[in-house]
Design a protein around this motif. Structure first.
Motif, mmCIF file in Angstrom:
data_model
loop_
_atom_site.group_PDB
_atom_site.id
_atom_site.type_symbol
_atom_site.label_atom_id
_atom_site.label_comp_id
_atom_site.label_asym_id
_atom_site.label_seq_id
_atom_site.Cartn_x
_atom_site.Cartn_y
_atom_site.Cartn_z
ATOM 1 N N MET A 153 0.846 -1.190 0.000
ATOM 2 C CA MET A 153 0.000 0.000 0.000
ATOM 3 C C MET A 153 0.881 1.240 0.000
ATOM 4 S SD MET A 153 -2.940 1.245 2.732
ATOM 5 C CE MET A 153 -1.766 1.452 4.065
ATOM 6 N N GLN A 154 0.597 2.171 -0.865
ATOM 7 C CA GLN A 154 1.335 3.432 -0.947
ATOM 8 C C GLN A 154 0.494 4.547 -0.361
ATOM 9 O OE1 GLN A 154 2.430 4.622 -4.899
ATOM 10 N NE2 GLN A 154 3.472 6.493 -4.232
ATOM 11 N N VAL A 155 1.118 5.392 0.456
ATOM 12 C CA VAL A 155 0.433 6.507 1.092
ATOM 13 C C VAL A 155 1.063 7.801 0.618
ATOM 14 C CG1 VAL A 155 -0.184 7.637 3.262
ATOM 15 C CG2 VAL A 155 -0.117 5.133 3.131
ATOM 16 N N VAL A 156 0.229 8.706 0.116
ATOM 17 C CA VAL A 156 0.676 10.028 -0.320
ATOM 18 C C VAL A 156 0.011 11.063 0.581
ATOM 19 C CG1 VAL A 156 0.630 11.722 -2.180
ATOM 20 C CG2 VAL A 156 1.049 9.309 -2.703
ATOM 21 N N VAL A 157 0.819 11.925 1.176
ATOM 22 C CA VAL A 157 0.327 12.992 2.047
ATOM 23 C C VAL A 157 0.498 14.319 1.319
ATOM 24 C CG1 VAL A 157 0.651 14.220 4.225
ATOM 25 C CG2 VAL A 157 0.889 11.716 4.141
ATOM 26 N N VAL A 158 -0.602 15.059 1.178
ATOM 27 C CA VAL A 158 -0.547 16.400 0.591
ATOM 28 C C VAL A 158 -0.539 17.400 1.736
ATOM 29 C CG1 VAL A 158 -1.667 18.064 -0.916
ATOM 30 C CG2 VAL A 158 -1.770 15.630 -1.465
ATOM 31 N N ASP A 159 0.556 18.129 1.868
ATOM 32 C CA ASP A 159 0.724 19.062 2.985
ATOM 33 C C ASP A 159 0.661 20.500 2.467
ATOM 34 O OD1 ASP A 159 1.742 19.331 5.958
ATOM 35 O OD2 ASP A 159 2.864 20.786 4.759
ATOM 36 N N SER A 160 -0.186 21.305 3.115
ATOM 37 C CA SER A 160 -0.337 22.701 2.692
ATOM 38 C C SER A 160 0.128 23.661 3.779
ATOM 39 C CB SER A 160 -1.799 22.985 2.324
ATOM 40 O OG SER A 160 -2.653 22.732 3.432
ATOM 41 N N GLY A 161 1.155 23.231 4.516
ATOM 42 C CA GLY A 161 1.715 24.119 5.531
ATOM 43 C C GLY A 161 1.320 23.754 6.942
ATOM 44 N N SER A 162 1.179 22.466 7.236
ATOM 45 C CA SER A 162 0.778 22.052 8.572
ATOM 46 C C SER A 162 1.856 22.405 9.595
ATOM 47 C CB SER A 162 0.515 20.541 8.600
ATOM 48 O OG SER A 162 1.695 19.826 8.277
ATOM 49 N N THR A 163 1.432 22.667 10.836
ATOM 50 C CA THR A 163 2.357 23.021 11.916
ATOM 51 C C THR A 163 2.129 22.156 13.158
ATOM 52 O OG1 THR A 163 0.824 24.740 12.700
ATOM 53 C CG2 THR A 163 2.539 25.416 11.141
ATOM 54 N N ASP A 164 1.403 21.043 12.986
ATOM 55 C CA ASP A 164 1.052 20.205 14.138
ATOM 56 C C ASP A 164 1.941 18.973 14.287
ATOM 57 O OD1 ASP A 164 0.217 18.805 11.946
ATOM 58 O OD2 ASP A 164 -1.852 18.513 12.629
ATOM 59 N N GLY A 165 3.010 18.894 13.482
ATOM 60 C CA GLY A 165 3.903 17.751 13.575
ATOM 61 C C GLY A 165 3.548 16.599 12.667
ATOM 62 N N SER A 166 2.447 16.724 11.943
ATOM 63 C CA SER A 166 2.017 15.620 11.076
ATOM 64 C C SER A 166 2.980 15.404 9.914
ATOM 65 C CB SER A 166 0.598 15.873 10.555
ATOM 66 O OG SER A 166 0.527 17.102 9.858
ATOM 67 N N LEU A 167 3.612 16.468 9.440
ATOM 68 C CA LEU A 167 4.552 16.332 8.331
ATOM 69 C C LEU A 167 5.758 15.485 8.753
ATOM 70 C CD1 LEU A 167 5.308 17.089 5.442
ATOM 71 C CD2 LEU A 167 6.372 19.168 6.342
ATOM 72 N N GLU A 168 6.296 15.766 9.936
ATOM 73 C CA GLU A 168 7.434 15.003 10.436
ATOM 74 C C GLU A 168 7.055 13.543 10.666
ATOM 75 O OE1 GLU A 168 7.993 19.226 11.020
ATOM 76 O OE2 GLU A 168 6.368 17.873 11.608
ATOM 77 N N LEU A 169 5.868 13.320 11.200
ATOM 78 C CA LEU A 169 5.404 11.956 11.439
ATOM 79 C C LEU A 169 5.239 11.196 10.122
ATOM 80 C CD1 LEU A 169 4.460 9.916 13.578
ATOM 81 C CD2 LEU A 169 2.144 10.831 13.320
ATOM 82 N N SER A 170 4.756 11.882 9.095
ATOM 83 C CA SER A 170 4.595 11.263 7.783
ATOM 84 C C SER A 170 5.948 10.888 7.186
ATOM 85 C CB SER A 170 3.850 12.211 6.835
ATOM 86 O OG SER A 170 2.552 12.497 7.313
ATOM 87 N N GLN A 171 6.929 11.766 7.373
ATOM 88 C CA GLN A 171 8.274 11.490 6.876
ATOM 89 C C GLN A 171 8.870 10.274 7.582
ATOM 90 O OE1 GLN A 171 9.907 15.385 7.682
ATOM 91 N NE2 GLN A 171 9.786 16.001 5.530
ATOM 92 N N GLN A 172 8.698 10.190 8.898
ATOM 93 C CA GLN A 172 9.208 9.058 9.664
ATOM 94 C C GLN A 172 8.546 7.750 9.240
ATOM 95 O OE1 GLN A 172 8.606 10.063 13.785
ATOM 96 N NE2 GLN A 172 9.826 11.955 13.632
ATOM 97 N N SER A 173 7.308 7.830 8.780
ATOM 98 C CA SER A 173 6.564 6.633 8.378
ATOM 99 C C SER A 173 6.883 6.204 6.948
ATOM 100 C CB SER A 173 5.059 6.879 8.512
ATOM 101 O OG SER A 173 4.716 7.194 9.850
#
Length: 284
Positions: free
Chosen positions: A1-21
């Motif tokens: 399964m491939q997961v793509v996250v579209v980020d539009s400037g989040s500041t809640d740490g979700s971007l870092e968590l997505s990168q770690q995953s």
């Protein structure tokens, strides 16, 4: 399964968590967000352009504020495609704990506990509700989606309804998969209710084929209001609920009617009334 996250400037740490995953991350700006075009861009960049990997059979869309209600919610949603006629499916949306009674009732009205498959002939009984579908938690048979040209651009909202209607008109089916659920609701204030329905009116005005093919939206709205009234009578604070019920529905109806007539309004007023203000920005 491939997961793509579209980020539009989040500041809640979700971007870092997505990168770690190890998820694929696509970045855009909030000012460039477009309900249909951004989803199609993400689909193209994340799943259709990379080589030599073949594209997936199914694609799932989940907004950032929708929380899976169970670990198997995604698997349950994809079970809908065991029927080869089903081109798109959407799951149940449960109100979040903080949702007020009117929002919680609207969720139960739009997302009941019984699954169903909808075909074009069901428009006789369902009207515009036949092409109801929410991209907050939805899945598509990718080949069927792309055969319709993918998601449309330049809509204030409603890219999911637009696509669902096209799929029905092409002879395919939609599936409401009640066993697949997320927590997703909004406690909009009066202005936000007005603006959301203004955008809906604009969407219907700019796509008259939708109402011509499936029927006017006011009929479904009247059913919801009657159902809300029945629920209101069970509320412990009746008068407070009554005022909320009257003001919310009055603002929604006013917003929708003005959206339908937006072409006769001054441009400055249209932008003020709209929730999706980016839609009215001059195109570069």
């Amino acid at each position: 399964m491939q997961v793509v996250v579209v980020d539009s400037g989040s500041t809640d740490g979700s971007l870092e968590l997505s990168q770690q995953s190890g998820f694929t991350i696509l970045k855009t700006s909030a000012q460039d967000f477009n309900h249909g075009a951004t989803r199609q861009w993400a689909l193209n960049q994340g799943f259709l352009n990379p080589e030599p990997s073949p594209p997936p059979d199914f694609i799932v869309f989940l907004t950032q504020d929708a929380i899976l209600a169970s670990p198997n919610a995604l698997a349950e949603l994809l079970q809908a495609f065991q029927d080869p006629q089903v081109a798109a499916a959407y799951g149940r949306q449960l109100p979040k704990p903080e949702a007020h009674w009117l929002e919680a009732h609207t969720r139960s009205f739009n997302y009941p506990d019984a699954s169903r498959t909808v075909q074009l002939q069901d428009k006789a009984s369902l009207g515009i509700k036949a092409c109801f579908l929410s991209n907050s938690f939805a899945a598509y048979r990718l080949q069927a989606l792309m055969a319709q040209g993918g998601f449309p651009a330049h809509l204030p909202l409603g890219e999911d309804t637009f696509t669902a209607a096209k799929l029905l008109l092409s002879g395919q089916s939609l599936r409401y998969q009640a066993s697949a659920a997320v927590y997703h609701s909004h406690n909009y204030n009066g202005l936000q209710d007005f603006q959301r329905m203004f955008d809906t009116g604009v969407f219907h005005a700019q796509n008259p084929w939708l109402l011509q093919s499936f029927g006017k939206a006011e009929g479904e709205g009247a059913k919801l209001v009657r159902s809300q009234w029945q629920s209101l009578q069970q509320q412990p604070h009746f008068m407070q609920g009554l005022l909320q019920w009257l003001s919310t529905n009055a603002l929604k109806l006013l917003g929708y009617k003005l959206g339908l007539a937006h072409q006769w309004l001054p441009k400055a007023l249209v932008k003020k009334f709209a929730m999706n203000k980016v839609f009215w920005q001059p195109k570069q």
